[in-house]
Design an enzyme around this catalytic site. Structure first.
Site, PDB file in Angstrom:
ATOM      1  CD  GLU A 136     -32.095  59.081 -16.985  1.00 16.78           C
ATOM      2  OE1 GLU A 136     -32.988  58.931 -16.985  1.00 16.78           O
ATOM      3  OE2 GLU A 136     -31.924  60.374 -16.164  1.00 16.78           O
ATOM      4  CB  CYS A 155     -27.885  51.320 -10.202  1.00 15.29           C
ATOM      5  SG  CYS A 155     -26.284  51.116  -8.601  1.00 15.29           S
ATOM      6  CG  ASN A 182     -35.206  65.430  -7.718  1.00 12.78           C
ATOM      7  OD1 ASN A 182     -36.208  65.830  -7.552  1.00 12.78           O
ATOM      8  ND2 ASN A 182     -34.244  65.944  -7.938  1.00 12.78           N
ATOM      9  CB  CYS A 240     -29.594  60.228 -13.705  1.00 17.22           C
ATOM     10  SG  CYS A 240     -27.696  61.780 -14.581  1.00 17.22           S
ATOM     11  CB  SER A 298     -21.037  60.281  -6.700  1.00 12.13           C
ATOM     12  OG  SER A 298     -21.782  60.388  -5.412  1.00 12.13           O
ATOM     13  CB  CYS A 307     -24.250  65.020 -14.028  1.00 15.97           C
ATOM     14  SG  CYS A 307     -24.709  63.385 -13.214  1.00 15.97           S
ATOM     15  N   GLY A 333     -25.188  54.598 -12.301  1.00 21.18           N
ATOM     16  CA  GLY A 333     -24.963  53.910 -12.448  1.00 21.18           C
ATOM     17  C   GLY A 333     -23.815  54.001 -11.114  1.00 21.18           C
ATOM     18  CD  GLU A 334     -21.364  53.191  -6.769  1.00 26.59           C
ATOM     19  OE1 GLU A 334     -21.588  53.798  -5.973  1.00 26.59           O
ATOM     20  OE2 GLU A 334     -19.418  53.690  -7.087  1.00 26.59           O
ATOM     21  CB  SER A 367     -23.619  58.696  -1.969  1.00 28.51           C
ATOM     22  OG  SER A 367     -23.483  59.230  -3.316  1.00 28.51           O
ATOM     23  CG  LEU A 368     -21.800  59.482   5.601  1.00 31.04           C
ATOM     24  CD1 LEU A 368     -21.461  58.632   5.789  1.00 31.04           C
ATOM     25  CD2 LEU A 368     -21.574  60.235   6.157  1.00 31.04           C
ATOM     26  CG  HIS A 369     -27.373  59.892   0.975  1.00 32.73           C
ATOM     27  ND1 HIS A 369     -27.050  61.044   0.478  1.00 32.73           N
ATOM     28  CD2 HIS A 369     -27.417  59.187   0.103  1.00 32.73           C
ATOM     29  CE1 HIS A 369     -26.984  61.276  -0.578  1.00 32.73           C
ATOM     30  NE2 HIS A 369     -28.028  59.414  -0.810  1.00 32.73           N
ATOM     31  CB  CYS A 403     -29.682  53.421  -3.076  1.00 32.74           C
ATOM     32  SG  CYS A 403     -28.771  53.170  -3.054  1.00 32.74           S
ATOM     33  CB  CYS A 434     -31.157  56.024  -6.097  1.00 34.20           C
ATOM     34  SG  CYS A 434     -30.735  56.583  -7.765  1.00 34.20           S
TER      35      CYS A 434
HETATM   36  N1  SAH Z   1     -23.634  55.721  -8.002  1.00 29.17           N
HETATM   37  C1  SAH Z   1     -23.213  56.576  -7.446  1.00 29.17           C
HETATM   38  C2  SAH Z   1     -22.975  57.998  -8.292  1.00 29.17           C
HETATM   39  C3  SAH Z   1     -24.719  58.325  -8.966  1.00 29.17           C
HETATM   40  S1  SAH Z   1     -26.004  58.404  -7.865  1.00 29.17           S
HETATM   41  C4  SAH Z   1     -23.172  57.014  -6.003  1.00 29.17           C
HETATM   42  O1  SAH Z   1     -24.773  57.263  -5.397  1.00 29.17           O
HETATM   43  O2  SAH Z   1     -23.052  58.041  -5.200  1.00 29.17           O
HETATM   44  C5  SAH Z   1     -25.575  60.366  -7.775  1.00 29.17           C
HETATM   45  C6  SAH Z   1     -25.910  61.060  -6.735  1.00 29.17           C
HETATM   46  O3  SAH Z   1     -27.834  60.612  -6.799  1.00 29.17           O
HETATM   47  C7  SAH Z   1     -25.655  60.214  -5.076  1.00 29.17           C
HETATM   48  O4  SAH Z   1     -25.557  61.166  -4.378  1.00 29.17           O
HETATM   49  C8  SAH Z   1     -27.294  59.945  -4.337  1.00 29.17           C
HETATM   50  O5  SAH Z   1     -27.361  59.421  -3.724  1.00 29.17           O
HETATM   51  C9  SAH Z   1     -27.706  60.555  -5.515  1.00 29.17           C
HETATM   52  N2  SAH Z   1     -29.733  60.962  -5.466  1.00 29.17           N
HETATM   53  C10 SAH Z   1     -29.952  59.265  -6.097  1.00 29.17           C
HETATM   54  N3  SAH Z   1     -31.311  59.600  -5.891  1.00 29.17           N
HETATM   55  C11 SAH Z   1     -31.784  60.420  -5.365  1.00 29.17           C
HETATM   56  C12 SAH Z   1     -32.629  61.468  -4.998  1.00 29.17           C
HETATM   57  N4  SAH Z   1     -33.933  60.759  -5.225  1.00 29.17           N
HETATM   58  N5  SAH Z   1     -33.018  63.087  -4.182  1.00 29.17           N
HETATM   59  C13 SAH Z   1     -31.849  63.243  -4.053  1.00 29.17           C
HETATM   60  N6  SAH Z   1     -30.264  62.508  -4.439  1.00 29.17           N
HETATM   61  C14 SAH Z   1     -30.318  61.353  -4.837  1.00 29.17           C
HETATM   62 FE1  SF4 Z   2     -27.172  53.361  -7.709  1.00 29.76          FE
HETATM   63 FE2  SF4 Z   2     -26.049  55.106  -6.997  1.00 29.76          FE
HETATM   64 FE3  SF4 Z   2     -28.894  54.947  -7.570  1.00 29.76          FE
HETATM   65 FE4  SF4 Z   2     -27.756  54.119  -5.439  1.00 29.76          FE
HETATM   66  S1  SF4 Z   2     -28.096  56.157  -5.867  1.00 29.76           S
HETATM   67  S2  SF4 Z   2     -29.157  53.027  -7.041  1.00 29.76           S
HETATM   68  S3  SF4 Z   2     -25.355  53.482  -6.264  1.00 29.76           S
HETATM   69  S4  SF4 Z   2     -27.055  55.317  -8.832  1.00 29.76           S
END
Ligand code: SAH
Ligand code: SF4
Length: 348
Positions: free
Chosen positions: A92, A112, A290, A333, A191, A105, A159-160, A214-216, A116, A119
């Site tokens: 995507e 991936c 999301n 995505c 990211s 994007c 993806g990462e 992506s600290l969270h 997480c 995600c």
């Molecule tokens: N893998 C990398 C880049 C892709 S994810 C990473 O994790 O940073 C891009 C961003 O979307 C990251 O900050 C990720 O934590 C966030 N993300 C993934 N799923 C999400 C969701 N359901 N709601 C909000 N942010 C989300």
């Molecule tokens: Fe992969 Fe980024 Fe999604 Fe984590 S947030 S599963 S690293 S794409």
């Protein structure tokens, strides 16, 4: 014999390759320009002699992506694409319009393996890495489809990127080449979920990109519950790598923080976040999480998000809430593709 991915070649690689075919150096730049202007057929390279085109067809392929689905937002100009790759895999991309121009994007992997919990991209694990040319093709396809030029890129799709390090670095070099798409590195964000080894390697290139982390969560127990990667590299190791990265690149770092109700949205989290980021020149990007259909988590309500932001600002941090584009088409995505495919490798 496996064909060569010619669009992933840098000019010096292309030069050496063409030399093996007895071609002069200047051909490399000519062919590079065609490839990076989006041409997907050797026969369109009108200033290249037919015999060389035929030779290239025999030895090489030009990567491309095929648009399978296109979702246009009715609220803004956001378009979400589902692309098919040569082997049938799906990825995507999202095209967004901002005042300063168009941003794409892009995805960097099919799936991936980081897994997480919040995600959609990681649900079925990693299928395979994307090549640099497949990353470029996502931008080219969006440009072609809308007859526009893209000025900014975020590597924040599926993806990462640092788990596909070499191809991501190659992509950065190719996309910013002034004989190619010429998108300045200052207009690109990468990211990462916190792959510390990759952050250290990336610092060596000293690219003027924006690194997004992506600290969270500011506490290891909460972060490990959300992100498996935290069990390999915890918050202290991650922030130490960020400091090291900043001392080399002198670039401001962006920290992404997806707010999930009852998980990471407490006043204690805000205070701790401000404490651990002290001394790092940074920006905090708050993202209302999301919802993903495979999960039950919720985003906090608007008042709580603003309160969290205010606490960070009061502690001296630069914090904004991410503007939501394309909210009617699920423009983050992973969600679209997860409806279509299954299975892959996972971390831990
Ligand atoms: N893998 C990398 C880049 C892709 S994810 C990473 O994790 O940073 C891009 C961003 O979307 C990251 O900050 C990720 O934590 C966030 N993300 C993934 N799923 C999400 C969701 N359901 N709601 C909000 N942010 C989300
Ligand atoms: Fe992969 Fe980024 Fe999604 Fe984590 S947030 S599963 S690293 S794409």
């Amino acid at each position: 014999m496996e064909k060569i991915d010619i669009k992933s070649m840098e000019i010096d690689e292309l030069t050496s390759f063409l030399e093996t075919l007895g071609e002069p150096k200047f051909r490399a730049k000519q062919i590079f320009k065609w490839l990076h202007s989006g041409v997907t057929d050797f026969d369109k390279m009108s200033d290249i002699k037919i015999s060389l085109r035929e030779k290239l067809k025999e030895l090489c392929y030009i990567a491309d992506v095929e648009i399978i689905e296109r979702y246009k937002s009715r609220l803004d100009e956001t378009v979400k694409y589902l692309y098919k790759l040569y082997d049938g895999e799906l990825i995507e991309s999202v095209l967004m319009k901002y005042e300063h121009g168009y941003t794409v994007c892009i995805s960097t992997q099919v799936g991936c393996r980081m897994g997480c919990s919040f995600c959609a991209s990681g649900i079925n694990g990693l299928k395979r890495n994307l090549t640099a040319s497949e990353m470029l093709s996502q931008i080219m396809a969006a440009e072609r489809d809308n007859d526009i030029r893209v000025s900014n890129v975020v590597m924040m799709g599926m993806g990462e990127p640092l788990d596909n390090f070499d191809n991501s670095v190659k992509f950065l070099k190719l996309v910013s080449n002034d004989n190619g798409m010429n998108i300045g590195l200052r207009h690109i964000s990468l990211s990462t979920s916190g792959v510390v080894s990759g952050i250290k390697r990336l610092a060596e290139y000293n690219f003027p990109i924006t690194l997004s982390i992506s600290l969270h969560a500011p506490f290891n127990d909460i972060r490990s519950g959300m992100m498996k990667v935290n069990k390999k590299w915890n918050i202290e190791e991650l922030l130490s790598a960020c400091r090291e990265y900043q001392s080399v690149t002198t670039r401001r770092i962006s920290f992404e923080y997806a707010l999930i109700e009852g998980v990471n949205d407490s006043a204690e989290c805000a205070r701790e976040l401000a404490r651990i980021l002290k001394g790092i020149m940074c920006h905090v990007n708050l993202i209302p999480a999301n919802p993903v259909k495979e999960n039950t988590f919720k985003k906090p309500d608007k008042t709580k998000i603003i309160k969290f932001q205010k606490m960070l600002i009061d502690c001296g941090l630069n914090a904004t809430v991410r503007r939501t584009l394309g909210s009617d088409i699920d423009a983050s995505c992973g969600q679209l593709r997860s409806k279509f495919s299954k299975g892959g490798d996972t971390l831990c």
